[in-house]
Design a protein around this motif. Sequence first.
Motif, mmCIF file in Angstrom:
data_model
loop_
_atom_site.group_PDB
_atom_site.id
_atom_site.type_symbol
_atom_site.label_atom_id
_atom_site.label_comp_id
_atom_site.label_asym_id
_atom_site.label_seq_id
_atom_site.Cartn_x
_atom_site.Cartn_y
_atom_site.Cartn_z
ATOM 1 N N UNK A 335 0.801 -1.221 0.000
ATOM 2 C CA UNK A 335 0.000 0.000 0.000
ATOM 3 C C UNK A 335 0.834 1.271 0.000
ATOM 4 N N UNK A 336 2.154 1.159 0.174
ATOM 5 C CA UNK A 336 3.036 2.306 0.126
ATOM 6 C C UNK A 336 3.285 2.988 1.449
ATOM 7 N N UNK A 337 2.406 2.813 2.423
ATOM 8 C CA UNK A 337 2.537 3.553 3.673
ATOM 9 C C UNK A 337 3.814 3.156 4.414
ATOM 10 N N UNK A 338 3.964 1.857 4.625
ATOM 11 C CA UNK A 338 5.112 1.394 5.406
ATOM 12 C C UNK A 338 6.422 1.572 4.643
ATOM 13 N N UNK A 339 6.390 1.370 3.342
ATOM 14 C CA UNK A 339 7.598 1.577 2.540
ATOM 15 C C UNK A 339 7.999 3.046 2.552
ATOM 16 N N UNK A 340 7.032 3.953 2.395
ATOM 17 C CA UNK A 340 7.353 5.376 2.388
ATOM 18 C C UNK A 340 7.902 5.836 3.737
ATOM 19 N N UNK A 341 7.276 5.416 4.839
ATOM 20 C CA UNK A 341 7.756 5.849 6.152
ATOM 21 C C UNK A 341 9.135 5.274 6.444
ATOM 22 N N UNK A 342 9.335 4.005 6.140
ATOM 23 C CA UNK A 342 10.654 3.393 6.355
ATOM 24 C C UNK A 342 11.702 4.086 5.500
ATOM 25 N N UNK A 343 11.372 4.320 4.236
ATOM 26 C CA UNK A 343 12.312 4.971 3.326
ATOM 27 C C UNK A 343 12.658 6.375 3.787
ATOM 28 N N UNK A 344 11.689 7.069 4.375
ATOM 29 C CA UNK A 344 11.966 8.435 4.820
ATOM 30 C C UNK A 344 13.079 8.454 5.861
ATOM 31 N N UNK A 345 13.113 7.432 6.712
ATOM 32 C CA UNK A 345 14.174 7.362 7.726
ATOM 33 C C UNK A 345 15.494 6.926 7.116
ATOM 34 N N UNK A 346 15.468 5.940 6.240
ATOM 35 C CA UNK A 346 16.715 5.483 5.625
ATOM 36 C C UNK A 346 17.356 6.590 4.799
ATOM 37 N N UNK A 347 16.542 7.382 4.116
ATOM 38 C CA UNK A 347 17.093 8.494 3.336
ATOM 39 C C UNK A 347 17.787 9.494 4.251
ATOM 40 N N UNK A 348 17.215 9.750 5.409
ATOM 41 C CA UNK A 348 17.855 10.671 6.357
ATOM 42 C C UNK A 348 19.139 10.078 6.933
ATOM 43 N N UNK A 349 19.242 8.741 6.896
ATOM 44 C CA UNK A 349 20.458 8.072 7.352
ATOM 45 C C UNK A 349 21.472 7.916 6.220
ATOM 46 N N UNK A 350 21.263 8.688 5.134
ATOM 47 C CA UNK A 350 22.220 8.795 4.016
ATOM 48 C C UNK A 350 22.252 7.559 3.132
ATOM 49 N N UNK A 351 21.147 6.828 3.061
ATOM 50 C CA UNK A 351 21.037 5.721 2.113
ATOM 51 C C UNK A 351 20.376 6.196 0.821
ATOM 52 N N UNK A 352 20.792 5.647 -0.293
ATOM 53 C CA UNK A 352 20.103 5.864 -1.564
ATOM 54 C C UNK A 352 18.952 4.854 -1.603
ATOM 55 N N UNK A 353 17.760 5.329 -1.311
ATOM 56 C CA UNK A 353 16.637 4.422 -1.094
ATOM 57 C C UNK A 353 15.504 4.721 -2.066
ATOM 58 N N UNK A 354 14.887 3.653 -2.557
ATOM 59 C CA UNK A 354 13.803 3.723 -3.530
ATOM 60 C C UNK A 354 12.580 3.004 -2.965
ATOM 61 N N UNK A 355 11.400 3.559 -3.243
ATOM 62 C CA UNK A 355 10.143 2.858 -2.985
ATOM 63 C C UNK A 355 9.637 2.323 -4.315
ATOM 64 N N UNK A 356 9.279 1.050 -4.331
ATOM 65 C CA UNK A 356 8.810 0.412 -5.554
ATOM 66 C C UNK A 356 7.324 0.685 -5.727
ATOM 67 N N UNK A 357 6.964 1.305 -6.841
ATOM 68 C CA UNK A 357 5.569 1.622 -7.144
ATOM 69 C C UNK A 357 5.006 0.608 -8.133
ATOM 70 N N UNK A 358 3.674 0.578 -8.174
ATOM 71 C CA UNK A 358 2.996 -0.248 -9.175
ATOM 72 C C UNK A 358 2.933 -1.717 -8.836
#
Length: 536
Positions: A335-358
Amino acid sequence: MSLVHQTSPIPLVTYPEVRAALLAREEIALLDVREEDPHAASHPLFAANLPFSHLELNAYARIPRRDTRIVTLDDGEGLAARAALRLRALGYTNVGVLAGGVRGWREAGGELFQDVNVPSKAFGELVEARRHTPSLSAQEVKALLDDKADVVVVDARRFEEYQNMNIPGSVSVPGAELVLRVRALAPDPATRVIVNCAGRTRSIIGTQSLVNAGIPNPVHALRNGTIGWTLAGQQLEHGQARRFPEQVDTTGREEARRQARAVAERAGVRRIALEKLGELEQPGRTLYRFDVRTPEQYRAGHLPGFLSAPGGQLVQETEMNAPVRGARIALADDDGVRADMTASWLAQMAWEVYVVDGISAQDLAAAGDAPRALPPVAVTDQQRVSPQQLKAWLDAGNGTVVLDFSLSARYVARHIPGAWFTLRSQIGEAARKFPSASRFVVTCGSSLLAQFAVADLQALAAQPVYLLEGGNAAWEQAGFALAAGEERLLSPRIDRYRRPYEGTDNAVSAMQAYLDWEFGLVEQLGRDGTHGFTVI
């Protein structure tokens, strides 16, 4: 990796070289190959603990690209060189050893950290320092509960941790589930939401997740978690099973999706369509693929090639899941919710992070646990014995010695009667204490780890070495008795660091010392200078 020791086939890598790679955000796996307890005593910030004892079980999943730049380290035990040679044998082509190990790092001016999951814990402290994450003391929370105030306490840890001990009346809502599930638990915007964990990090990240998402409720972290609760002299519950509601209504899901997407965009999270995911598989780049939903949802159906890493724990244990610093991370859910929230933290931790859509329901075609990629094992059929054969040997009393390579906690809980506990990393030291034997039989819970110890032991012993087929599980399934206890320890129990926030019998001084250590992490981050963290 330019500095080569004259007598070693493995290159030595200096502290300045590793530091330069971290600052440049180049891919590098700095691996502390000691057992967990000595790792927790002292290590560099981004040193991921990948013990030599379990190297074959974890290497291919955790370091998927064989030409990854790997640097192993120890503290003079000799494990780093052994691990480097073993990694080469596993097919890794760019392996070196940190010059001087932990001591060399310190003497070169490098900062050393204690405990486990330090990058994530230090990041959590930085978040609280920058955002002033709202919190309440244990006494304040208890007063609210005693007054039957309009309050909901949500526990952001794993469900298993929650079951061990929890704040009275709290509900298990692991961190990545919070933004998706909180509306069902607190539909009235006036209801106060309190987030707790065992210590501080998941309370801070969970609370700040709800704040960042903009939920209308007042939100606070339980300051210092169950440690703070215990230090205040307040009682915990045990064995509870209250979990978040499974169903989320359409309106609530859409609102959570909108809010999580906005947070991800603020954090600089990248997006990629499922059909284009392969474009991230580029030469010289590592791509981790994680499904951040609950383990139960993952087993019911997931994208092929994705590993289960529930989002809250992925943020908490990032270096354990992704030891290649500088790698790419792709996250998926349904549904994107958990991936987006998790990714938001990893990005702040300097990871190149992608959420998979579709992602559609039809795409979640793989079921069960992900298959474990393992190297081949040189154990012949003649070296494998059944539980029945082992039982006959033991009953005959003809000098059969059983060596158990399980985790020490599992050995203490249940093992074959008369078996000796041995750490694979300590097998040379243990060999000097072996009892008289006509043959050795190695085992562990399933024989998965023990099979890799056969060759290690045979190199040290003149007697034949056998593998118990199916391990202790097969022994039990055959109807044979098991024993318990700490007798017959050939190796020290250093494979597990006892967290001061685990269990219910920790010393007050240890719990307070742990909190004091966490408070000092922001200052340590500043001295280290390699983290690259940002806080939105």
